[in-house]
Design a protein around this motif. Structure first.
Motif, mmCIF file in Angstrom:
data_model
loop_
_atom_site.group_PDB
_atom_site.id
_atom_site.type_symbol
_atom_site.label_atom_id
_atom_site.label_comp_id
_atom_site.label_asym_id
_atom_site.label_seq_id
_atom_site.Cartn_x
_atom_site.Cartn_y
_atom_site.Cartn_z
ATOM 1 N N LEU A 1 3.254 6.997 1.955
ATOM 2 C CA LEU A 1 3.210 8.398 1.708
ATOM 3 C C LEU A 1 2.493 8.992 2.961
ATOM 4 C CD1 LEU A 1 1.918 8.326 -2.234
ATOM 5 C CD2 LEU A 1 4.242 8.911 -1.120
ATOM 6 N N MET A 2 1.323 8.437 3.431
ATOM 7 C CA MET A 2 0.901 9.109 4.690
ATOM 8 C C MET A 2 1.888 9.191 5.768
ATOM 9 S SD MET A 2 -0.502 8.145 8.007
ATOM 10 C CE MET A 2 -0.702 6.097 7.956
ATOM 11 N N ASN B 1 0.982 -1.300 0.000
ATOM 12 C CA ASN B 1 -0.003 0.034 0.154
ATOM 13 C C ASN B 1 0.968 1.259 -0.090
ATOM 14 O OD1 ASN B 1 -1.792 2.006 0.519
ATOM 15 N ND2 ASN B 1 -3.047 0.735 1.986
ATOM 16 N N ARG B 2 1.085 1.801 -0.951
ATOM 17 C CA ARG B 2 1.912 2.875 -1.418
ATOM 18 C C ARG B 2 1.214 4.316 -0.504
ATOM 19 N NH1 ARG B 2 2.808 6.994 -5.221
ATOM 20 N NH2 ARG B 2 4.755 7.719 -5.256
ATOM 21 N N ASP B 3 -0.008 4.160 -0.628
ATOM 22 C CA ASP B 3 -0.812 5.387 0.152
ATOM 23 C C ASP B 3 -0.291 5.388 1.719
ATOM 24 O OD1 ASP B 3 -1.760 6.296 -2.246
ATOM 25 O OD2 ASP B 3 -3.618 5.395 -1.943
ATOM 26 N N ASN C 1 4.074 11.871 5.080
ATOM 27 C CA ASN C 1 3.648 13.296 4.943
ATOM 28 C C ASN C 1 3.705 14.287 6.062
ATOM 29 O OD1 ASN C 1 1.829 15.451 3.976
ATOM 30 N ND2 ASN C 1 0.497 14.299 2.977
#
Length: 186
Positions: free
Chosen positions: A46-47, A41-43, A50
């Protein structure tokens, strides 16, 4: 470099804490789960990285994903890491924890790349070879299928690599022919 050093220290501390509390195997499975979530899960990754997402929100997301699925020690490390604003390190901490766990347990991780999926007999032969060359108690074999090898295999064990692929042999032949002054063009 300092991120990897910090991740290594956190991983080692978590390993020692889990061992001290008698939940080493559970936390190991938790780190495998964390690593798997990060890889799939790339998201999620990134989260964690971030800076706009607040640390409390990241903590809530981690809790929503992992609460009830992981040990309390793992949840506690998530809490400590988020309070220190180091959430981006979590995937690296999981990787370092797994590496250190493997060292303690005498598990050698090997990666074999072939042009096809290995059957049980071939896996057993590779494990026997790896056990012999690495003097390890146990072997964890990761399989990769790469049809561009044409045939043969590439075996990586730690910093050693055995490349017995047709692709490499063809490339070596090309190099030999190109260095030969009697052959003008190949």
């Amino acid at each position: 470099m300092s991120e990897l050093r910090a991740a290594s220290r956190y991983g080692k501390s978590l390993l020692e804490l889990a061992d001290e509390r008698g939940v080493l195997e559970e936390v190991y499975k938790d780190m495998l789960l964390l690593k798997s979530v990060g890889e799939s899960n790339r998201d999620f990754l990134l989260m964690l990285k971030n800076p706009i997402v607040k640390h409390r929100k990241k903590r809530a997301i981690l809790e929503a994903i992992f609460k009830g699925k992981v040990n309390n020690v793992t949840i506690a490390i998530f809490d400590i890491i988020t309070r220190k604003n180091r959430e981006a390190l979590l995937p690296f901490i999981a990787t370092e924890f797994i590496k250190q766990y493997n060292v303690i347990k005498g598990i050698k991780v090997a990666k074999v790349t072939t042009t096809f999926a290995l059957d049980a007999k071939m896996k057993k032969e590779f494990v026997a070879i790896i056990t012999k060359i690495s003097d390890s108690k146990s072997v964890e074999l990761e399989e990769v299928v790469d049809e561009s090898l044409i045939g043969g295999f590439v075996l990586k064990v730690g910093d050693r690599q055995i490349d017995d692929s047709i692709k490499t042999k063809i490339n070596e032949l090309k190099m030999n022919f190109s260095e030969n002054p009697y052959i003008k063009e190949f």
